[in-house]
Design a protein around this motif. Sequence first.
Motif, PDB file in Angstrom:
ATOM      1  N   THR A 156      86.510 -49.869-105.125  1.00 25.15           N
ATOM      2  CA  THR A 156      85.660 -48.729-104.798  1.00 25.15           C
ATOM      3  C   THR A 156      85.670 -47.700-105.923  1.00 25.15           C
ATOM      4  N   ASP A 157      84.482 -47.202-106.270  1.00 23.70           N
ATOM      5  CA  ASP A 157      84.340 -46.117-107.243  1.00 23.70           C
ATOM      6  C   ASP A 157      84.016 -44.826-106.492  1.00 23.70           C
ATOM      7  N   TYR A 158      84.299 -43.688-107.126  1.00 19.20           N
ATOM      8  CA  TYR A 158      84.063 -42.384-106.510  1.00 19.20           C
ATOM      9  C   TYR A 158      83.211 -41.529-107.441  1.00 19.20           C
ATOM     10  N   THR A 159      82.264 -40.800-106.877  1.00 24.83           N
ATOM     11  CA  THR A 159      81.364 -39.994-107.696  1.00 24.83           C
ATOM     12  C   THR A 159      81.296 -38.555-107.204  1.00 24.83           C
ATOM     13  N   VAL A 160      81.043 -37.650-108.144  1.00 27.13           N
ATOM     14  CA  VAL A 160      80.710 -36.257-107.828  1.00 27.13           C
ATOM     15  C   VAL A 160      79.499 -35.903-108.681  1.00 27.13           C
ATOM     16  N   ASN A 161      78.621 -35.053-108.141  1.00 27.57           N
ATOM     17  CA  ASN A 161      77.429 -34.704-108.904  1.00 27.57           C
ATOM     18  C   ASN A 161      77.032 -33.258-108.665  1.00 27.57           C
ATOM     19  N   LEU A 162      76.321 -32.710-109.639  1.00 25.27           N
ATOM     20  CA  LEU A 162      75.805 -31.342-109.554  1.00 25.27           C
ATOM     21  C   LEU A 162      74.412 -31.325-110.179  1.00 25.27           C
ATOM     22  N   ASN A 163      73.431 -30.801-109.440  1.00 26.47           N
ATOM     23  CA  ASN A 163      72.057 -30.759-109.909  1.00 26.47           C
ATOM     24  C   ASN A 163      71.464 -29.379-109.667  1.00 26.47           C
ATOM     25  N   CYS A 164      70.549 -28.966-110.529  1.00 23.52           N
ATOM     26  CA  CYS A 164      69.876 -27.682-110.343  1.00 23.52           C
ATOM     27  C   CYS A 164      68.394 -27.835-110.658  1.00 23.52           C
ATOM     28  N   ASN A 165      67.587 -26.976-110.034  1.00 20.81           N
ATOM     29  CA  ASN A 165      66.142 -27.021-110.197  1.00 20.81           C
ATOM     30  C   ASN A 165      65.589 -25.608-110.238  1.00 20.81           C
ATOM     31  N   ALA A 175      68.017 -30.323-114.141  1.00 24.82           N
ATOM     32  CA  ALA A 175      69.120 -30.913-114.900  1.00 24.82           C
ATOM     33  C   ALA A 175      70.187 -31.380-113.918  1.00 24.82           C
ATOM     34  N   GLY A 176      70.952 -32.377-114.314  1.00 23.63           N
ATOM     35  CA  GLY A 176      71.986 -32.890-113.429  1.00 23.63           C
ATOM     36  C   GLY A 176      73.154 -33.495-114.185  1.00 23.63           C
ATOM     37  N   TYR A 177      74.306 -33.538-113.510  1.00 22.55           N
ATOM     38  CA  TYR A 177      75.527 -34.128-114.086  1.00 22.55           C
ATOM     39  C   TYR A 177      76.193 -34.983-113.018  1.00 22.55           C
ATOM     40  N   ASN A 178      76.694 -36.141-113.427  1.00 20.76           N
ATOM     41  CA  ASN A 178      77.381 -37.043-112.503  1.00 20.76           C
ATOM     42  C   ASN A 178      78.645 -37.595-113.173  1.00 20.76           C
ATOM     43  N   ALA A 201      77.648 -38.762-116.923  1.00 17.29           N
ATOM     44  CA  ALA A 201      76.208 -38.942-117.088  1.00 17.29           C
ATOM     45  C   ALA A 201      75.506 -37.615-116.864  1.00 17.29           C
ATOM     46  N   PHE A 202      74.419 -37.407-117.579  1.00 12.82           N
ATOM     47  CA  PHE A 202      73.624 -36.206-117.339  1.00 12.82           C
ATOM     48  C   PHE A 202      72.154 -36.504-117.598  1.00 12.82           C
ATOM     49  N   ASN A 203      71.318 -35.697-117.018  1.00 15.70           N
ATOM     50  CA  ASN A 203      69.884 -35.819-117.239  1.00 15.70           C
ATOM     51  C   ASN A 203      69.260 -34.434-117.236  1.00 15.70           C
ATOM     52  N   LEU A 204      68.114 -34.309-117.884  1.00 14.50           N
ATOM     53  CA  LEU A 204      67.345 -33.075-117.851  1.00 14.50           C
ATOM     54  C   LEU A 204      65.876 -33.431-118.045  1.00 14.50           C
ATOM     55  N   GLY A 205      65.017 -32.617-117.426  1.00 17.09           N
ATOM     56  CA  GLY A 205      63.604 -32.936-117.505  1.00 17.09           C
ATOM     57  C   GLY A 205      62.727 -31.825-116.985  1.00 17.09           C
ATOM     58  N   VAL A 206      61.426 -32.106-116.969  1.00 19.50           N
ATOM     59  CA  VAL A 206      60.434 -31.152-116.504  1.00 19.50           C
ATOM     60  C   VAL A 206      59.402 -31.896-115.660  1.00 19.50           C
ATOM     61  N   GLY A 207      58.973 -31.242-114.573  1.00 17.01           N
ATOM     62  CA  GLY A 207      57.996 -31.841-113.686  1.00 17.01           C
ATOM     63  C   GLY A 207      56.814 -30.914-113.456  1.00 17.01           C
ATOM     64  N   TYR A 208      55.718 -31.482-112.937  1.00 17.36           N
ATOM     65  CA  TYR A 208      54.514 -30.682-112.688  1.00 17.36           C
ATOM     66  C   TYR A 208      53.856 -31.148-111.398  1.00 17.36           C
ATOM     67  N   ASP A 209      53.487 -30.189-110.528  1.00 18.81           N
ATOM     68  CA  ASP A 209      52.786 -30.489-109.283  1.00 18.81           C
ATOM     69  C   ASP A 209      51.280 -30.424-109.536  1.00 18.81           C
ATOM     70  N   PHE A 210      50.628 -31.566-109.599  1.00 15.18           N
ATOM     71  CA  PHE A 210      49.183 -31.592-109.814  1.00 15.18           C
ATOM     72  C   PHE A 210      48.435 -31.154-108.552  1.00 15.18           C
TER      73      PHE A 210
END
Length: 275
Positions: A156-165, A175-178, A201-210
């Motif tokens: 079994t692996d264990y994860t923690v994550n934090l994301n913001c918008n 952006a997010g971190y895991n 792991a981390f990610n960051l990006g931008v989105g748009y509501d059409f």
Amino acid sequence: MNFIIKTIFLTILSSVVLFGFSDIDFDGVDDSIDKCPNTPITYLVDENGCSIKSVIVDQYFDVIFGVSYSQLNYRSNKKTDTYTTTAQVDYYRGNFTLQFQSSYFRSDGSRRSDKGWNDTSVSANYKWKLASDFTVRAGIGLVLPTYDTGYSNNKTDYTVNLNCNYKVEEWSFFAGYNYMLVGDNDVITKNEIIRYQNTDAFNLGVGYDFTPKLNASISYYQSDSIYRDVETIKNISLYGFYSIDSNWFTTISYAKGLTDSTSDNYVELRVGYYF
């Protein structure tokens, strides 16, 4: 005991009759000063009898099925055409989310084929709305060892994550971190040595509501491999979400690998149902 209950009831009834108290919507405010009559009984009210908030917490489920194609089997770290079928169930209650996900894969390599269950994940997340346009979500999870490595070493692996918008009109910046604590045991045989490591792991990006029904995003993702001495996983991805109606929705995503340890191309289509 029955005598005490009857006495309390008669006392309350006498008070209503003697003092002429009338509260037809049962919100605790006399009808003569109630500025918001007929308030639903499921709402808390202020001194004027007007709603403050509901005492009922919104809750719902969704079920999502997906299919994907990748040019890499991330569990074996082999460059092979890999087809995956995914099933996911989410439970939402207020700001709390519980998620279950399982998937089955088939890899077609030039020398051999492989198929079976990937590891199964269970996670719980909670969201805080720190401002009208800024939210933070944190969570924990388990990655259950349903993948057969062939060495009986999968744990079994264990994860923690934090994301913001952060949302500005139709735009969203996220952006997010895991962090994953890998429990698999190292494998040392005459033919090979496999050593595992914890991953960031981390990610960051931008989105748009059409439209209210359609949104898209582009993001960058980077993660350590679960294997030591393997190049960092990096990709750029495009994501689209479309709400078909009040229940049905679909998503599509494409990712382009930026390193040799990443699939050159990845495509996924999902269909989900809210209820």
